[in-house]
Design a protein around this motif. Structure first.
Motif, PDB file in Angstrom:
ATOM      1  N   VAL A  94       0.842  -1.202   0.000  1.00  0.00           N
ATOM      2  CA  VAL A  94       0.000   0.000   0.000  1.00  0.00           C
ATOM      3  C   VAL A  94       0.874   1.248   0.000  1.00  0.00           C
ATOM      4  O   VAL A  94       0.622   2.193  -0.750  1.00  0.00           O
ATOM      5  CB  VAL A  94      -0.973  -0.012   1.199  1.00  0.00           C
ATOM      6  CG1 VAL A  94      -1.650   1.335   1.365  1.00  0.00           C
ATOM      7  CG2 VAL A  94      -2.015  -1.101   1.026  1.00  0.00           C
ATOM      8  N   ALA A  95       1.919   1.251   0.806  1.00  0.00           N
ATOM      9  CA  ALA A  95       2.819   2.411   0.854  1.00  0.00           C
ATOM     10  C   ALA A  95       3.491   2.637  -0.502  1.00  0.00           C
ATOM     11  O   ALA A  95       3.593   3.778  -0.971  1.00  0.00           O
ATOM     12  CB  ALA A  95       3.867   2.211   1.944  1.00  0.00           C
ATOM     13  N   ALA A  96       3.932   1.566  -1.155  1.00  0.00           N
ATOM     14  CA  ALA A  96       4.579   1.693  -2.467  1.00  0.00           C
ATOM     15  C   ALA A  96       3.608   2.210  -3.514  1.00  0.00           C
ATOM     16  O   ALA A  96       3.972   3.048  -4.355  1.00  0.00           O
ATOM     17  CB  ALA A  96       5.166   0.348  -2.886  1.00  0.00           C
ATOM     18  N   LEU A  97       2.381   1.719  -3.496  1.00  0.00           N
ATOM     19  CA  LEU A  97       1.382   2.192  -4.455  1.00  0.00           C
ATOM     20  C   LEU A  97       1.064   3.665  -4.234  1.00  0.00           C
ATOM     21  O   LEU A  97       0.956   4.445  -5.193  1.00  0.00           O
ATOM     22  CB  LEU A  97       0.109   1.345  -4.353  1.00  0.00           C
ATOM     23  CG  LEU A  97       0.234  -0.099  -4.846  1.00  0.00           C
ATOM     24  CD1 LEU A  97      -1.026  -0.884  -4.508  1.00  0.00           C
ATOM     25  CD2 LEU A  97       0.509  -0.143  -6.328  1.00  0.00           C
TER      26      LEU A  97
ATOM     27  N   ILE B 121      -0.485   5.682  -7.344  1.00  0.00           N
ATOM     28  CA  ILE B 121      -1.426   4.725  -7.915  1.00  0.00           C
ATOM     29  C   ILE B 121      -2.595   4.617  -6.946  1.00  0.00           C
ATOM     30  O   ILE B 121      -2.414   4.270  -5.781  1.00  0.00           O
ATOM     31  CB  ILE B 121      -0.771   3.348  -8.132  1.00  0.00           C
ATOM     32  CG1 ILE B 121       0.366   3.472  -9.142  1.00  0.00           C
ATOM     33  CG2 ILE B 121      -1.813   2.327  -8.595  1.00  0.00           C
ATOM     34  CD1 ILE B 121       1.174   2.215  -9.323  1.00  0.00           C
ATOM     35  N   GLY B 122      -3.782   4.955  -7.430  1.00  0.00           N
ATOM     36  CA  GLY B 122      -4.960   4.951  -6.578  1.00  0.00           C
ATOM     37  C   GLY B 122      -5.365   3.549  -6.172  1.00  0.00           C
ATOM     38  O   GLY B 122      -5.194   2.586  -6.921  1.00  0.00           O
TER      39      GLY B 122
END
Length: 52
Positions: free
Chosen positions: A12-15, A20-21
């Protein structure tokens, strides 16, 4: 379980960092199994459904 949680948090952190939504868990998109049958039931043609 702790490893799974850490991996999910990292993903989630990388997205988010990549802008990236993430999908909204409260939103569901339902797709009919047989769209042609639904189109026929509502009297739609193939090109009518694209404009809705």
């Amino acid at each position: 379980m702790a490893t799974t949680s850490a991996v999910r948090q990292a993903i989630v952190a990388a997205l988010k960092e990549a802008n990236i939504g993430l999908p909204d868990p409260d939103v569901r998109i339902l797709v009919p199994r047989h769209p042609q049958r639904w189109q026929a039931a509502f009297g739609l043609k193939d090109n009518d459904s694209a404009s809705s």
